[in-house]
Design a protein around this motif. Structure first.
Motif, PDB file in Angstrom:
ATOM      1  N   LEU A  33       0.831  -1.202   0.000  1.00 50.50           N
ATOM      2  CA  LEU A  33       0.000   0.000   0.000  1.00 50.50           C
ATOM      3  C   LEU A  33       0.868   1.256   0.000  1.00 50.50           C
ATOM      4  O   LEU A  33       0.532   2.254  -0.654  1.00 50.50           O
ATOM      5  N   CYS A  64      -7.800  -3.825   1.746  1.00 49.63           N
ATOM      6  CA  CYS A  64      -6.712  -3.817   2.730  1.00 49.63           C
ATOM      7  C   CYS A  64      -7.190  -3.306   4.082  1.00 49.63           C
ATOM      8  O   CYS A  64      -6.423  -3.291   5.050  1.00 49.63           O
ATOM      9  N   ASN A  74      -1.195  -4.641   2.820  1.00 47.18           N
ATOM     10  CA  ASN A  74      -1.700  -5.437   1.708  1.00 47.18           C
ATOM     11  C   ASN A  74      -2.894  -6.220   2.223  1.00 47.18           C
ATOM     12  O   ASN A  74      -3.173  -6.227   3.434  1.00 47.18           O
ATOM     13  N   ILE A  75      -3.602  -6.879   1.358  1.00 45.28           N
ATOM     14  CA  ILE A  75      -4.760  -7.672   1.761  1.00 45.28           C
ATOM     15  C   ILE A  75      -4.311  -8.769   2.717  1.00 45.28           C
ATOM     16  O   ILE A  75      -3.370  -9.514   2.431  1.00 45.28           O
ATOM     17  N   TYR A  83       0.153   2.553   7.025  1.00 43.76           N
ATOM     18  CA  TYR A  83      -0.576   2.136   5.835  1.00 43.76           C
ATOM     19  C   TYR A  83      -1.920   2.854   5.729  1.00 43.76           C
ATOM     20  O   TYR A  83      -2.429   3.091   4.625  1.00 43.76           O
TER      21      TYR A  83
END
Length: 391
Positions: A33, A64, A74-75, A83
């Motif tokens: 991200l 996310c 991130n996922i 983030y």
């Protein structure tokens, strides 16, 4: 002085996004991200943001997000303040912040106690592949950030409690983007930041810590360090990683920039001794024209942002040789494949590409969109989204 290779940098950024299985992508998975923010903001400064699928980007960003409102890198990755800021900045780039609704209060229980938060509604009309999906409103508790403020005014990055001035900046910047600075004690936050000021005029990450222009995250270097085997070097003979080391971290720590930026956003720059810190910052320029993060260190393109933006915020940018700095940045380009490295002839990466282009923008390089030195977003975004909430 060479020219900025705009088309090649755009192609490089798009190519990086498509790489999912190479070694660099794997070790950077947890901060994707951040990488999206670096790449997308670079594209916007270069005037090429329209080359990406906006709906696809926003769809991925929202995946996310966690139930507590924070975003992971991130996922499937844990949420963190760092983030979360990148997610909000990406939404700001695409002018999506106007859909946020922060008017409905709720009571939120977290590890540090009971506090008031607010629900944010984000209407989902996202594109998944070739299918447009109309969804119900997703509830996003963005103001969990306010709950991460400690009694002394500092901020923790997440539920585990690490304290650092980078989190002060991130919380202030994120909430300013959302016009929600009233959800924290700004006075205490400013007082804590000022307590991190040193006798040399600079700021540390905590009270008493060394002044540092950019004790930073680079996508492949900070905490986890190990030697890269010879077979992982590029065929050109150059190391794929500066100093043949990989160092990874979970956040961007930019002590002086974070403190000056947070004070600028809150209208508190009167606490800064501009001449003293200006002297310390301009001393970061070395003979090559590049800037370093602290005395006796090598220059690095990323400091073209950390140092230069701070100098601009305190009106002391004329104390450095801007032409030599621009030449240093341009010399760090890969003129064949695109991208910018930390120093000439090193391997390029998305982190240095962003901060190199952002630095050139601050230097008013021809053809680039101007970038705001405090919010690290294009001025056009600031004028549209952030300017109404400036103190």
């Amino acid at each position: 002085m060479g020219e900025l290779q705009v088309e090649k940098h755009v192609k490089y950024i798009l190519a990086v996004e498509k790489r999912k299985d190479d070694f660099e992508s794997v070790v950077m998975e947890h901060l994707r991200l951040n990488g999206a923010y670096w790449g997308l903001t670079t594209l916007d400064i270069l005037g090429n943001l329209d080359v990406v699928d906006q709906d696809e980007v926003i769809s991925w960003v929202m995946q996310c997000q966690h139930e507590d409102g924070g975003f992971g890198g991130n996922i499937g990755h844990d949420p963190h303040m760092v983030y979360t800021l990148s997610a909000i900045q990406v939404l700001a780039l695409f002018d999506k912040l106007h859909v946020l609704d922060v008017d409905k209060p709720i009571t939120l229980e977290i590890s540090t106690g009971i506090c008031l938060g607010h629900l944010v509604r984000f209407p989902l009309h996202l594109k998944y592949g070739d299918t447009n999906v109309e969804g119900t409103h997703q509830l996003i508790n963005i103001n969990v950030l306010g709950s991460l403020q400690n009694e002394d005014g500092s901020f923790s990055g997440d539920m585990w409690g690490e304290v650092d001035t980078r989190f002060s900046y991130i919380a202030i910047c994120t909430l300013a983007l959302l016009h929600q600075l009233d959800k924290i004690d700004v006075g205490k936050a400013v007082k804590y930041i000022v307590s991190c000021k040193n006798v040399d005029g600079g700021f540390g990450c905590t009270p008493g810590a060394e002044s540092h222009a950019g004790q930073k995250l680079q996508n492949i270097r900070k905490i986890l360090t190990f030697h890269v085997p010879p077979h992982m070097l590029e065929s050109s003979g150059k190391s794929a990683f500066p100093s043949q080391k990989i160092q990874s971290s979970h956040s961007i720590c930019i002590a002086v920039f974070c403190c000056v930026g947070a004070l600028a956003i809150t209208g508190s720059l009167h606490h800064v001794d501009k001449d003293l810190i200006g002297w310390w910052l301009c001393e970061r320029q070395v003979k090559s024209g590049g800037l370093n993060g602290r005395p006796e260190k090598l220059p690095d393109v990323c400091y073209s942002w950390w140092v230069l933006s701070s100098l601009i915020m305190i009106d002391r940018v004329h104390w450095i040789d801007k032409e030599k700095l621009a030449k240093f940045i341009l010399d760090c380009q890969d003129t064949e494949k695109g991208g910018i490295s930390d120093r000439p002839d090193d391997a390029v990466d998305i982190f240095h590409t962003y901060f190199g282009v952002a630095g050139l923008s601050l230097l008013e390089y021809s053809g680039l969109k101007p970038i705001d030195p405090a919010y690290a977003l294009p001025v056009s975004v600031v004028n549209k989204v952030i300017l109404p909430c400036r103190p």
